[in-house]
Design a protein around this motif. Structure first.
Motif, PDB file in Angstrom:
ATOM      1  N   ALA A  54      60.843  14.082  -9.812  1.00  0.00           N
ATOM      2  CA  ALA A  54      60.022  15.239  -9.442  1.00  0.00           C
ATOM      3  C   ALA A  54      58.566  15.022  -9.820  1.00  0.00           C
ATOM      4  O   ALA A  54      58.257  14.275 -10.748  1.00  0.00           O
ATOM      5  CB  ALA A  54      60.520  16.503 -10.136  1.00  0.00           C
ATOM      6  N   TYR A  55      57.701  15.680  -9.076  1.00  0.00           N
ATOM      7  CA  TYR A  55      56.319  15.878  -9.498  1.00  0.00           C
ATOM      8  C   TYR A  55      56.400  17.153 -10.325  1.00  0.00           C
ATOM      9  O   TYR A  55      56.251  18.256  -9.799  1.00  0.00           O
ATOM     10  CB  TYR A  55      55.457  16.043  -8.250  1.00  0.00           C
ATOM     11  N   MET A  76      54.010  20.405 -10.437  1.00  0.00           N
ATOM     12  CA  MET A  76      53.919  21.039  -9.119  1.00  0.00           C
ATOM     13  C   MET A  76      55.266  21.622  -8.707  1.00  0.00           C
ATOM     14  O   MET A  76      55.341  22.698  -8.096  1.00  0.00           O
ATOM     15  CB  MET A  76      53.429  20.037  -8.068  1.00  0.00           C
ATOM     16  N   ARG A  83      55.655  24.942 -10.295  1.00  0.00           N
ATOM     17  CA  ARG A  83      54.808  25.939  -9.626  1.00  0.00           C
ATOM     18  C   ARG A  83      55.432  26.382  -8.319  1.00  0.00           C
ATOM     19  O   ARG A  83      55.419  27.575  -7.979  1.00  0.00           O
ATOM     20  CB  ARG A  83      53.412  25.360  -9.358  1.00  0.00           C
ATOM     21  N   LYS A  86      56.771  30.086  -7.206  1.00  0.00           N
ATOM     22  CA  LYS A  86      56.323  30.756  -5.980  1.00  0.00           C
ATOM     23  C   LYS A  86      57.517  31.237  -5.156  1.00  0.00           C
ATOM     24  O   LYS A  86      57.480  32.316  -4.568  1.00  0.00           O
ATOM     25  CB  LYS A  86      55.486  29.800  -5.119  1.00  0.00           C
ATOM     26  N   ILE A 121      67.553  27.934  -1.295  1.00  0.00           N
ATOM     27  CA  ILE A 121      67.882  26.504  -1.226  1.00  0.00           C
ATOM     28  C   ILE A 121      67.208  25.870  -0.008  1.00  0.00           C
ATOM     29  O   ILE A 121      66.719  24.739  -0.073  1.00  0.00           O
ATOM     30  CB  ILE A 121      69.410  26.258  -1.244  1.00  0.00           C
ATOM     31  N   LEU A 176      63.539  25.521  -1.019  1.00  0.00           N
ATOM     32  CA  LEU A 176      63.393  24.493  -2.054  1.00  0.00           C
ATOM     33  C   LEU A 176      63.452  23.101  -1.447  1.00  0.00           C
ATOM     34  O   LEU A 176      62.656  22.220  -1.789  1.00  0.00           O
ATOM     35  CB  LEU A 176      64.476  24.671  -3.125  1.00  0.00           C
ATOM     36  N   LYS A 177      64.382  22.916  -0.502  1.00  0.00           N
ATOM     37  CA  LYS A 177      64.519  21.598   0.130  1.00  0.00           C
ATOM     38  C   LYS A 177      63.324  21.254   1.009  1.00  0.00           C
ATOM     39  O   LYS A 177      63.155  20.115   1.412  1.00  0.00           O
ATOM     40  CB  LYS A 177      65.805  21.553   0.972  1.00  0.00           C
ATOM     41  N   ARG A 178      62.514  22.242   1.343  1.00  0.00           N
ATOM     42  CA  ARG A 178      61.361  22.041   2.198  1.00  0.00           C
ATOM     43  C   ARG A 178      60.069  21.897   1.398  1.00  0.00           C
ATOM     44  O   ARG A 178      59.156  21.173   1.815  1.00  0.00           O
ATOM     45  CB  ARG A 178      61.265  23.245   3.150  1.00  0.00           C
ATOM     46  N   THR A 179      59.982  22.593   0.266  1.00  0.00           N
ATOM     47  CA  THR A 179      58.679  22.708  -0.390  1.00  0.00           C
ATOM     48  C   THR A 179      58.583  22.143  -1.804  1.00  0.00           C
ATOM     49  O   THR A 179      57.486  21.793  -2.232  1.00  0.00           O
ATOM     50  CB  THR A 179      58.249  24.196  -0.471  1.00  0.00           C
ATOM     51  N   VAL A 180      59.678  22.102  -2.538  1.00  0.00           N
ATOM     52  CA  VAL A 180      59.558  21.726  -3.956  1.00  0.00           C
ATOM     53  C   VAL A 180      59.545  20.200  -4.077  1.00  0.00           C
ATOM     54  O   VAL A 180      60.479  19.533  -3.610  1.00  0.00           O
ATOM     55  CB  VAL A 180      60.703  22.340  -4.778  1.00  0.00           C
ATOM     56  N   PRO A 181      58.501  19.636  -4.679  1.00  0.00           N
ATOM     57  CA  PRO A 181      58.365  18.171  -4.708  1.00  0.00           C
ATOM     58  C   PRO A 181      59.344  17.482  -5.661  1.00  0.00           C
ATOM     59  O   PRO A 181      59.021  17.161  -6.792  1.00  0.00           O
ATOM     60  CB  PRO A 181      56.900  17.952  -5.103  1.00  0.00           C
ATOM     61  N   ILE A 182      60.538  17.293  -5.125  1.00  0.00           N
ATOM     62  CA  ILE A 182      61.613  16.554  -5.792  1.00  0.00           C
ATOM     63  C   ILE A 182      62.187  15.608  -4.741  1.00  0.00           C
ATOM     64  O   ILE A 182      62.312  15.990  -3.572  1.00  0.00           O
ATOM     65  CB  ILE A 182      62.716  17.510  -6.312  1.00  0.00           C
ATOM     66  N   TRP A 183      62.497  14.395  -5.159  1.00  0.00           N
ATOM     67  CA  TRP A 183      63.039  13.408  -4.223  1.00  0.00           C
ATOM     68  C   TRP A 183      64.300  12.808  -4.808  1.00  0.00           C
ATOM     69  O   TRP A 183      64.425  12.643  -6.018  1.00  0.00           O
ATOM     70  CB  TRP A 183      62.020  12.286  -3.977  1.00  0.00           C
TER      71      TRP A 183
END
Lengths: 80, 150
Positions: free
Chosen positions: B53-54, B57, B60, B64, B114, B117-124
């Protein structure tokens, strides 16, 4: 000149071979110009669909870039 | 207090079942998503995953989402926990719990969370297969994506 840090994650970190670097940019500049310059420096990034952030917020392109800002380049997210 | 309890048991504990019993008095339902590591994706076998993850961010963006959920839905509380690092098959990668006065709002909010989250949260996630490894790249369509002329 201004100095910014650039962060890479996952696929972009692997493509660049770094997770973080400091770069100098000509002022004034915006997010579109700054990220274009960075991607030109690392053309291997171009094969990915990229997202960009400035100071931990998604960037649309017109954001002003200032000294000390934190830029990030990453691929479309895949959490969950 | 109705929501407090203490018990002795020789049975194994079910965390979700216990958590559901501690909901706000005004609520009628908690919906919890337990997302875990799948062994086969499109016929290919996954050995394990690594999530990255970042982090600042990501936090944050998660905050949101929760703020937005409270604006859009009739809910009481939300909890989101995402795990990072190496995960084996079947291990939980994400938990999203939503309590609400009525179940419909809790289901809708959990599904909305969910998806967002899968669209916006910077986790890979990186999939490790028997015959290779790959960083999974999601659907890049975002309103805020920068488009370059080249």
């Amino acid at each position: 000149m201004i100095n910014v840090s650039v962060l890479f994650f996952g696929a972009t970190a692997e493509a660049v071979g770094e997770r973080q670097m400091e770069i100098d940019l000509q002022q004034p500049t915006n997010a579109r110009e700054a990220f274009t310059e960075i991607v030109e420096t690392f053309p291997q990034l171009k094969s990915h669909s990229l997202l960009y952030a400035v100071n931990q917020e998604y960037a649309g392109g017109d954001e002003a870039i200032n000294d000390g800002d934190e830029l990030a380049i990453f691929t479309a997210v895949s959490g969950g | 207090m109705k929501t407090s309890f203490f018990e002795l048991t020789t049975e194994s504990l079910n965390v979700g079942a216990i958590a559901r019993r501690v909901v706000p008095a005004g609520c009628g339902a908690t919906v919890t998503l337990d997302g875990y590591v799948r062994q086969f994706t499109k016929g290919r076998e996954t050995l394990y995953l690594v999530y990255e993850a970042y982090e600042p961010m990501a936090l944050r963006e998660m905050e949101k989402l929760i703020e937005q959920a409270h604006v859009q839905f009739e809910i009481s509380n939300v909890g989101i926990v995402h795990r990072l690092g190496k995960l084996k098959i079947g291990e939980t990668s994400i938990v999203i719990s939503v309590s609400a006065p009525h179940r419909r709002a809790a289901f809708e909010t959990c599904e909305w969370l969910i998806k967002e989250l899968k669209r916006t949260v910077p986790i890979w996630k990186k999939e490790f297969y028997a015959d290779g490894e790959v960083w999974v790249e999601g659907d890049a369509s975002r309103d805020s994506q920068i488009t370059f002329n080249d």
